[in-house]
Design an enzyme around this catalytic site. Structure first.
Site, PDB file in Angstrom:
ATOM      1  N   GLU A  35      68.914   9.277   5.137  1.00  0.00           N
ATOM      2  CA  GLU A  35      70.120  10.118   5.223  1.00  0.00           C
ATOM      3  C   GLU A  35      71.286   9.407   4.553  1.00  0.00           C
ATOM      4  O   GLU A  35      71.584   8.259   4.880  1.00  0.00           O
ATOM      5  CB  GLU A  35      70.428  10.434   6.691  1.00  0.00           C
ATOM      6  CG  GLU A  35      71.759  11.128   6.946  1.00  0.00           C
ATOM      7  CD  GLU A  35      71.962  12.412   6.159  1.00  0.00           C
ATOM      8  OE1 GLU A  35      72.959  12.489   5.430  1.00  0.00           O
ATOM      9  OE2 GLU A  35      71.138  13.340   6.275  1.00  0.00           O
ATOM     10  N   SER A 141      72.049  22.244   2.582  1.00  0.00           N
ATOM     11  CA  SER A 141      72.822  23.129   1.707  1.00  0.00           C
ATOM     12  C   SER A 141      74.270  22.679   1.614  1.00  0.00           C
ATOM     13  O   SER A 141      74.710  21.806   2.355  1.00  0.00           O
ATOM     14  CB  SER A 141      72.763  24.560   2.260  1.00  0.00           C
ATOM     15  OG  SER A 141      73.356  24.605   3.550  1.00  0.00           O
ATOM     16  N   GLY A 177      80.842  37.530   5.391  1.00  0.00           N
ATOM     17  CA  GLY A 177      79.612  37.182   6.107  1.00  0.00           C
ATOM     18  C   GLY A 177      79.950  36.343   7.333  1.00  0.00           C
ATOM     19  O   GLY A 177      81.098  36.302   7.783  1.00  0.00           O
ATOM     20  N   ILE A 179      80.303  33.048   8.004  1.00  0.00           N
ATOM     21  CA  ILE A 179      81.327  31.997   7.931  1.00  0.00           C
ATOM     22  C   ILE A 179      82.718  32.615   7.789  1.00  0.00           C
ATOM     23  O   ILE A 179      83.670  32.216   8.461  1.00  0.00           O
ATOM     24  CB  ILE A 179      81.017  31.019   6.769  1.00  0.00           C
ATOM     25  CG1 ILE A 179      79.693  30.299   7.044  1.00  0.00           C
ATOM     26  CG2 ILE A 179      82.140  30.007   6.580  1.00  0.00           C
ATOM     27  CD1 ILE A 179      79.113  29.553   5.852  1.00  0.00           C
ATOM     28  N   GLY A 180      82.817  33.629   6.936  1.00  0.00           N
ATOM     29  CA  GLY A 180      84.110  34.287   6.705  1.00  0.00           C
ATOM     30  C   GLY A 180      84.687  34.921   7.954  1.00  0.00           C
ATOM     31  O   GLY A 180      85.860  34.710   8.282  1.00  0.00           O
ATOM     32  N   VAL A 181      83.872  35.669   8.691  1.00  0.00           N
ATOM     33  CA  VAL A 181      84.416  36.360   9.875  1.00  0.00           C
ATOM     34  C   VAL A 181      84.703  35.375  11.010  1.00  0.00           C
ATOM     35  O   VAL A 181      85.622  35.589  11.803  1.00  0.00           O
ATOM     36  CB  VAL A 181      83.535  37.546  10.366  1.00  0.00           C
ATOM     37  CG1 VAL A 181      83.425  38.616   9.298  1.00  0.00           C
ATOM     38  CG2 VAL A 181      82.167  37.113  10.833  1.00  0.00           C
ATOM     39  N   GLY A 262      78.952  31.937   1.036  1.00  0.00           N
ATOM     40  CA  GLY A 262      77.586  31.511   1.341  1.00  0.00           C
ATOM     41  C   GLY A 262      77.339  30.049   1.008  1.00  0.00           C
ATOM     42  O   GLY A 262      78.234  29.333   0.558  1.00  0.00           O
ATOM     43  N   HIS A 433      73.327  41.256  38.949  1.00  0.00           N
ATOM     44  CA  HIS A 433      74.558  42.050  38.901  1.00  0.00           C
ATOM     45  C   HIS A 433      75.710  41.238  39.469  1.00  0.00           C
ATOM     46  O   HIS A 433      75.533  40.572  40.482  1.00  0.00           O
ATOM     47  CB  HIS A 433      74.369  43.327  39.736  1.00  0.00           C
ATOM     48  CG  HIS A 433      75.593  44.172  39.802  1.00  0.00           C
ATOM     49  ND1 HIS A 433      76.034  44.939  38.743  1.00  0.00           N
ATOM     50  CD2 HIS A 433      76.491  44.365  40.799  1.00  0.00           C
ATOM     51  CE1 HIS A 433      77.146  45.570  39.083  1.00  0.00           C
ATOM     52  NE2 HIS A 433      77.439  45.239  40.329  1.00  0.00           N
TER      53      HIS A 433
END
Length: 456
Positions: A35, A141, A177, A179-181, A262, A433
């Site tokens: 990593e 990503s 999408g 991330i945006g909202v 994205g 309930h």
């Protein structure tokens, strides 16, 4: 160069890579995990965890501002971004420490540095070669931009948005999408004016169309502006702001432009193509058992075409470890992976949308249950509902929920979908309930032909 070999060499320590490492170690395999940054990857450091911390702070801000409607005298004095960031970073720090402890406990050899896959089963890091009987590519990503749109200054991606030390007054969010909202939701709760630009005809376009309509209605009520079916054409920035141009000829002024179009696969510069890994548009192609075209080489997570979700990578990592250890795990059903968008209200779904189900089965039966009939949702003052999609003469193949906190209900929905349950199988199950969970129960009662709290 000394040669170091292991049963498994993993390139990338995000959700997919570390899950694969820990499970493989549990199964008695020797593991080298490479990593270049920090264990935990995007999800822990620049994705799921920090955004959800911001979203929780946003919920607290809304609660303070809206106390009156519950008879509580409270008001919002302001947002202390240094305090918000310290809360967020504290959570990340604690989880990161836990992961490091697990790596040690599992005797995983952690190698820090940028790795290159030099094939056929070797990864090179800092001039050292690590050879595995099997190799897993798990490099994740990155936040994408659009051609010609330079990230910098007032034009940011989610990476920079997570570390802002102030609340912008006016923001344009490019992309409606997940991330945006989510960011639009946070900033609105923090008091910003927000406009979302989405080229497709609706917000959260990969969700069921019903969910998009529900979310759009809620966003309108919250004062979040959105323009759908419009394309971005350019942005220019000055010392004081950014001007965003649309193909419609309209232009918008803001303090910041968040580019949320994205995420792209992090495959460049890791030697994949040179080593002969089969790829398409930067993604590594695999079969359903996550094997690449090279023997003993697997790929996992956002690098592989499909849903870019941490829990997908996590499950795939476990799958690969078990596959290598000879346990013959069951192939992961991509449609059975739960999806949650954590804006206010939340959108959660599993299985097929109505459109996808119609494509597969020809005709389907659907049922909509409105949260107005759910006591707990009324207590929380949230609107939304449950949508069920049922195959003809068959099980329920899609479940979508919209409303505050419905992400917590997706566990039961996932079981119903994965066990191919018929409405009659779910109807006798007792839902406590008053919980929002009852909304699922009521929807299934109705679909089984025994509606109780439904008029009409």
């Amino acid at each position: 160069m000394t040669d170091t070999s292991a049963d498994l060499v993993i390139l990338g320590g995000g959700s997919g890579g570390y899950a694969c490492a820990f499970r493989a170690a549990e199964l008695g395999l020797s593991v080298v995990l490479v990593e270049k940054d920090k264990l935990g990857g995007t999800c822990l450091h620049r994705g799921c965890i920090p955004t959800k911390a911001l979203l929780h702070a946003a919920e607290v801000a809304d609660n303070a501002r809206e106390g009156d409607q519950f008879g509580v005298k409270s008001s919002l004095a302001g947002i202390d971004m240094a305090g918000v960031n310290s809360y967020k970073d504290g959570i990340i720090g604690g989880l990161y420490k836990g992961l490091q402890g697990l790596a040690k406990a599992n005797k995983v050899t952690l190698v820090e540095g940028a790795g290159t896959f030099v094939g056929p089963n070797t990864v090179e890091v800092n001039g050292q070669r690590y050879t595995g009987k099997n190799v897993v590519l798990a490099t994740g990503s990155y936040a994408k931009s659009l051609p010609g749109l330079e990230i910098g200054g007032r034009i940011i991606t989610s990476d920079q948005a997570l570390n802002l030390d102030y609340v912008p007054q006016k923001v344009v969010v490019l992309g409606g999408g997940v991330i945006g909202v989510e960011f639009a939701s946070v900033w609105r709760s923090f008091g910003a004016e927000v406009t979302i630009i989405e080229a497709l005809p609706r917000l959260v376009p990969s969700e069921d169309e019903w969910a998009s309509k529900q979310l759009e209605r809620a966003f309108r009520k919250r004062g979040i502006t959105f323009k759908t079916g419009v394309r971005f054409s350019g942005a220019t920035q000055t010392d004081t702001g950014v001007q965003v141009s649309l193909e419609s000829g309209e232009s918008l002024d803001a303090d910041l432009l968040l580019v949320a179009v994205g995420r792209g696969p992090n495959s460049a510069g890791h030697g994949y193509e040179e080593a002969g890994v089969r790829m398409e548009r930067g993604f590594v192609l695999t079969d359903e058992r996550l094997r690449t075209n090279l023997p003993g080489v697997y790929a996992v997570g956002d690098l592989v075409p499909g849903l870019q979700l941490a829990h997908r990578g996590f499950q795939q990592g476990i799958f690969i470890a078990e596959d290598i250890a000879g346990l013959d795990p069951r192939v992961i059903d991509e449609a059975g992976i739960p999806r949650v968008t954590y804006c206010k209200p939340e959108v959660a779904s599993v299985g097929l949308t109505e459109a996808a189900a119609k494509e597969k089965y020809g005709s389907v039966e659907t049922y909509l249950y409105n949260l107005a009939g759910n006591g707990k949702s009324q207590i929380l003052k949230t609107a939304g509902g449950v949508k069920l999609v049922k195959a003809p003469e068959g099980p329920v193949v899609g479940i979508t929920l919209v409303g505050e906190r419905v992400g917590e209900l997706i566990g039961e929905a996932q079981l119903i979908y994965s066990w191919e349950a018929f409405p009659e199988d779910v109807a006798p199950l007792i839902h406590a309930h008053p919980t929002q969970n009852e909304a699922l129960g009521e929807a299934f009662l109705a679909l089984a032909g025994k509606p109780l709290h439904v008029h009409g």
